[in-house]
Enzyme design. Structure first.
Site, mmCIF file in Angstrom:
data_model
loop_
_atom_site.group_PDB
_atom_site.id
_atom_site.type_symbol
_atom_site.label_atom_id
_atom_site.label_comp_id
_atom_site.label_asym_id
_atom_site.label_seq_id
_atom_site.Cartn_x
_atom_site.Cartn_y
_atom_site.Cartn_z
ATOM 1 N N TYR A 144 0.840 -1.206 0.000
ATOM 2 C CA TYR A 144 0.000 0.000 0.000
ATOM 3 C C TYR A 144 0.877 1.259 0.000
ATOM 4 C CZ TYR A 144 -3.737 3.177 1.624
ATOM 5 O OH TYR A 144 -4.647 4.196 1.756
ATOM 6 N N LYS A 148 1.434 3.701 -3.192
ATOM 7 C CA LYS A 148 0.976 5.096 -3.171
ATOM 8 C C LYS A 148 2.143 6.053 -3.425
ATOM 9 C CE LYS A 148 -3.486 4.825 -2.017
ATOM 10 N NZ LYS A 148 -4.569 5.431 -2.783
ATOM 11 N N VAL A 186 -9.974 0.942 12.634
ATOM 12 C CA VAL A 186 -10.196 1.043 14.073
ATOM 13 C C VAL A 186 -11.564 1.608 14.436
ATOM 14 C CG1 VAL A 186 -8.976 3.275 14.353
ATOM 15 C CG2 VAL A 186 -9.075 1.650 16.239
ATOM 16 N N ASN A 189 -14.283 -1.020 13.601
ATOM 17 C CA ASN A 189 -14.172 -2.151 14.540
ATOM 18 C C ASN A 189 -14.732 -1.792 15.914
ATOM 19 O OD1 ASN A 189 -12.950 -3.889 12.790
ATOM 20 N ND2 ASN A 189 -11.082 -4.171 13.979
ATOM 21 N N TYR A 203 -5.103 -2.949 19.819
ATOM 22 C CA TYR A 203 -3.858 -3.609 19.433
ATOM 23 C C TYR A 203 -2.687 -2.941 20.160
ATOM 24 C CZ TYR A 203 -6.767 -5.369 15.566
ATOM 25 O OH TYR A 203 -7.763 -5.943 14.811
ATOM 26 N N GLY A 206 -2.196 0.486 23.076
ATOM 27 C CA GLY A 206 -3.182 1.504 22.686
ATOM 28 C C GLY A 206 -2.628 2.912 22.839
ATOM 29 N N GLN A 208 -0.434 4.128 20.744
ATOM 30 C CA GLN A 208 -0.157 4.696 19.407
ATOM 31 C C GLN A 208 -1.229 5.744 19.102
ATOM 32 O OE1 GLN A 208 -1.407 1.706 20.085
ATOM 33 N NE2 GLN A 208 -2.337 0.668 18.350
ATOM 34 N N THR A 209 -0.866 6.760 18.327
ATOM 35 C CA THR A 209 -1.844 7.828 18.060
ATOM 36 C C THR A 209 -2.232 7.871 16.588
ATOM 37 O OG1 THR A 209 -0.245 9.574 17.543
ATOM 38 C CG2 THR A 209 -0.819 9.263 19.876
HETATM 39 P P1 NAD Z 1 -12.600 1.952 0.217
HETATM 40 O O1 NAD Z 1 -11.942 0.622 0.280
HETATM 41 O O2 NAD Z 1 -13.928 2.131 0.849
HETATM 42 O O3 NAD Z 1 -12.759 2.414 -1.290
HETATM 43 C C1 NAD Z 1 -11.897 2.033 -2.321
HETATM 44 C C2 NAD Z 1 -12.735 1.799 -3.579
HETATM 45 O O4 NAD Z 1 -11.837 1.443 -4.645
HETATM 46 C C3 NAD Z 1 -13.717 0.636 -3.405
HETATM 47 O O5 NAD Z 1 -14.967 1.011 -3.913
HETATM 48 C C4 NAD Z 1 -13.089 -0.481 -4.234
HETATM 49 O O6 NAD Z 1 -14.022 -1.411 -4.728
HETATM 50 C C5 NAD Z 1 -12.378 0.313 -5.330
HETATM 51 N N1 NAD Z 1 -11.264 -0.399 -5.950
HETATM 52 C C6 NAD Z 1 -10.268 -1.075 -5.333
HETATM 53 N N2 NAD Z 1 -9.426 -1.578 -6.253
HETATM 54 C C7 NAD Z 1 -9.915 -1.209 -7.473
HETATM 55 C C8 NAD Z 1 -9.486 -1.440 -8.811
HETATM 56 N N3 NAD Z 1 -8.383 -2.148 -9.096
HETATM 57 N N4 NAD Z 1 -10.237 -0.923 -9.830
HETATM 58 C C9 NAD Z 1 -11.357 -0.220 -9.567
HETATM 59 N N5 NAD Z 1 -11.813 0.032 -8.317
HETATM 60 C C10 NAD Z 1 -11.081 -0.473 -7.288
HETATM 61 O O7 NAD Z 1 -11.549 2.992 0.787
HETATM 62 P P2 NAD Z 1 -11.698 4.535 1.161
HETATM 63 O O8 NAD Z 1 -11.471 4.662 2.598
HETATM 64 O O9 NAD Z 1 -12.915 5.110 0.544
HETATM 65 O O10 NAD Z 1 -10.418 5.130 0.425
HETATM 66 C C11 NAD Z 1 -10.511 5.769 -0.829
HETATM 67 C C12 NAD Z 1 -9.142 6.267 -1.260
HETATM 68 O O11 NAD Z 1 -8.628 7.169 -0.298
HETATM 69 C C13 NAD Z 1 -8.114 5.148 -1.415
HETATM 70 O O12 NAD Z 1 -7.296 5.412 -2.526
HETATM 71 C C14 NAD Z 1 -7.318 5.247 -0.139
HETATM 72 O O13 NAD Z 1 -6.019 4.777 -0.320
HETATM 73 C C15 NAD Z 1 -7.368 6.733 0.148
HETATM 74 N N6 NAD Z 1 -7.189 7.009 1.586
HETATM 75 C C16 NAD Z 1 -8.178 6.728 2.475
HETATM 76 C C17 NAD Z 1 -7.969 6.962 3.831
HETATM 77 C C18 NAD Z 1 -9.029 6.692 4.861
HETATM 78 O O14 NAD Z 1 -8.778 6.898 6.047
HETATM 79 N N7 NAD Z 1 -10.220 6.265 4.510
HETATM 80 C C19 NAD Z 1 -6.756 7.495 4.269
HETATM 81 C C20 NAD Z 1 -5.757 7.733 3.333
HETATM 82 C C21 NAD Z 1 -6.000 7.516 1.988
HETATM 83 N N1 UDP Z 2 -6.387 -0.846 15.837
HETATM 84 C C1 UDP Z 2 -6.756 -1.387 17.062
HETATM 85 N N2 UDP Z 2 -7.813 -2.241 17.095
HETATM 86 C C2 UDP Z 2 -8.530 -2.576 15.995
HETATM 87 C C3 UDP Z 2 -8.152 -2.016 14.742
HETATM 88 C C4 UDP Z 2 -7.065 -1.154 14.696
HETATM 89 O O1 UDP Z 2 -6.154 -1.105 18.093
HETATM 90 O O2 UDP Z 2 -9.485 -3.364 16.129
HETATM 91 C C5 UDP Z 2 -5.249 0.108 15.809
HETATM 92 C C6 UDP Z 2 -4.173 -0.198 14.765
HETATM 93 O O3 UDP Z 2 -3.208 -1.088 15.276
HETATM 94 C C7 UDP Z 2 -3.619 1.189 14.512
HETATM 95 C C8 UDP Z 2 -4.812 2.121 14.689
HETATM 96 O O4 UDP Z 2 -5.775 1.366 15.424
HETATM 97 O O5 UDP Z 2 -2.652 1.520 15.490
HETATM 98 C C9 UDP Z 2 -5.434 2.560 13.374
HETATM 99 O O6 UDP Z 2 -5.666 1.407 12.590
HETATM 100 P P1 UDP Z 2 -6.407 1.443 11.188
HETATM 101 O O7 UDP Z 2 -6.329 0.062 10.617
HETATM 102 O O8 UDP Z 2 -7.742 2.053 11.344
HETATM 103 O O9 UDP Z 2 -5.575 2.475 10.292
HETATM 104 P P2 UDP Z 2 -4.004 2.721 10.029
HETATM 105 O O10 UDP Z 2 -3.178 1.795 10.856
HETATM 106 O O11 UDP Z 2 -3.859 2.475 8.582
HETATM 107 O O12 UDP Z 2 -3.823 4.122 10.448
#
Ligand code: NAD
Ligand code: UDP
Length: 312
Positions: A144, A148, A186, A189, A203, A206, A208-209
């Site tokens: 990932y 990105k 998180v 969940n 996890y 807890g 971590q921020t």
């Molecule tokens: P999400 O998983 O709900 O949405 C992703 C969408 O992309 C889904 O509808 C999925 O079916 C589609 N998708 C996945 N692979 C695909 C492919 N190969 N072709 C076409 N469609 C595909 O996730 P989200 O939280 O809505 O995230 C959206 C975007 O924002 C992502 O690019 C993610 O990396 C980015 N992002 C999200 C967060 C967050 O906290 N939600 C944080 C940082 C970045």
């Molecule tokens: N996390 C947790 N319990 C859960 C799911 C996630 O403690 O059931 C923690 C995870 O280890 C991380 C934070 O919550 O430290 C955020 O996790 P998430 O998967 O939402 O996003 P990311 O790690 O990508 O920021």
């Protein structure tokens, strides 16, 4: 009327973007392979004649006409992006190449949904856009994070080499209605566990921020970046600078859900970043953007959403 492609438009953030663009009077073409997207997220929009849906995987080329592209296709939850890590990297890298190719042919403006994960486990706090990050290139999150990062590289090379109009937004943890109840992030969940009266799985200790931004604020920031003048390419951090420990988050959600759930501890996943908080000076200065929804309000709305979902 602007014709706008939203890849990943059936997902959590993507579906909110589609809605906002339709409400602003644009024509929206949602492109999604439904890996983590859901029909329910977009079904109310299907009635709108300005909305179209294409089931398509962005790792394959797409030939359509468009004026703007929001490239969000990519699973965002660690559970989902680690399920098929090779496909995750392909989605970010081949997906970026295909969408940049589409932008080049159609002369469309194109925005990439990048992530705070490009900073990895950050040595600089809060994270500023000029920080190059601390990512493990061979760990379980690398598909990932590095995908990105490579997408950002491609965007800036197309900008320099082909003079494309690009925008790169680094999104920090976003939460709100339409997160999948089982997607492993998180907030979803904890909300589902609290509402079901199950143990809340923290996890590690807890301590971590993360900094959690409500989806309406995130979407507002993303659209502002797309609409900003062409010289505002980013990368721009979009996130809420209010930092919370995961343990504090668990306590808040238990309280908001009026739950009797107890907190239990599970092992910390490998390479889990220790802290994360955006510096949003660029978003404030260039986009006049800052988050408006307080964490408690956003969590309240999110818990309500999951309450409704679980009652179905
Ligand atoms: P999400 O998983 O709900 O949405 C992703 C969408 O992309 C889904 O509808 C999925 O079916 C589609 N998708 C996945 N692979 C695909 C492919 N190969 N072709 C076409 N469609 C595909 O996730 P989200 O939280 O809505 O995230 C959206 C975007 O924002 C992502 O690019 C993610 O990396 C980015 N992002 C999200 C967060 C967050 O906290 N939600 C944080 C940082 C970045
Ligand atoms: N996390 C947790 N319990 C859960 C799911 C996630 O403690 O059931 C923690 C995870 O280890 C991380 C934070 O919550 O430290 C955020 O996790 P998430 O998967 O939402 O996003 P990311 O790690 O990508 O920021």
């Amino acid at each position: 009327m602007t014709r706008i492609v939203v890849t990943g438009g059936a997902g959590f953030i993507g579906s909110h973007i589609c809605e906002r663009l339709l409400a602003a009077g644009h024509e929206v073409l949602c492109v999604d392979n439904f890996f983590t997207g859901r029909r329910q997220n977009i079904s109310p929009m299907l009635k709108n004649s300005s909305f179209e849906l294409i089931r398509h995987d962005v790792t394959f080329p797409l030939y359509i006409e468009t004026d703007q592209i929001y490239n969000l296709a990519c699973p965002a939850s660690p559970v989902h992006y680690q399920f098929d890590p090779v496909q995750t990297t392909k989605t970010s890298v081949h997906g970026a190449i295909n969408m940049l190719g589409l932008a080049k042919r159609t002369k469309a403006k194109i925005l990439q949904a990048s992530t705070s994960e490009v900073y990895g486990d950050p040595a600089i706090h809060p994270q500023v856009e000029s920080y190059w990050g601390n990512v493990n290139p061979i760990g379980p999150r690398a598909c990932y994070d590095e995908g990105k990062r490579c997408a950002e590289t491609l965007f800036f090379d197309y900008y320099r080499q082909h003079k494309l109009r690009i925008k790169v937004v680094r999104i920090f943890n976003t939460y709100g209605p339409r997160m999948l109840p089982d997607d492993g992030r998180v907030v979803s969940n904890f909300a589902v566990q609290a509402l079901k009266g199950e143990p809340i799985t923290v996890y590690g200790k807890g301590d971590q921020t993360r900094s959690f931004c409500y989806v309406d604020d995130t979407v507002d920031g993303i659209i502002r970046l797309m609409e900003a003048p062409d010289d505002v390419t980013g990368p721009v951090n979009i996130g809420n600078p209010v930092e919370t420990t995961v343990y504090e988050l668990a306590e808040k959600i238990i309280k908001l859900a009026k739950s009797s759930s107890k907190i239990i501890h599970k092992p910390l996943p490998q390479d889990d970043p220790v802290r994360r908080r955006p510096d949003i000076a660029i978003a404030k200065g260039k986009l006049a953007w800052e988050p408006k929804v307080a964490l408690d309000d956003g969590l309240e709305r999110t818990v309500q959403f999951f309450r409704g979902l679980l009652a179905q």
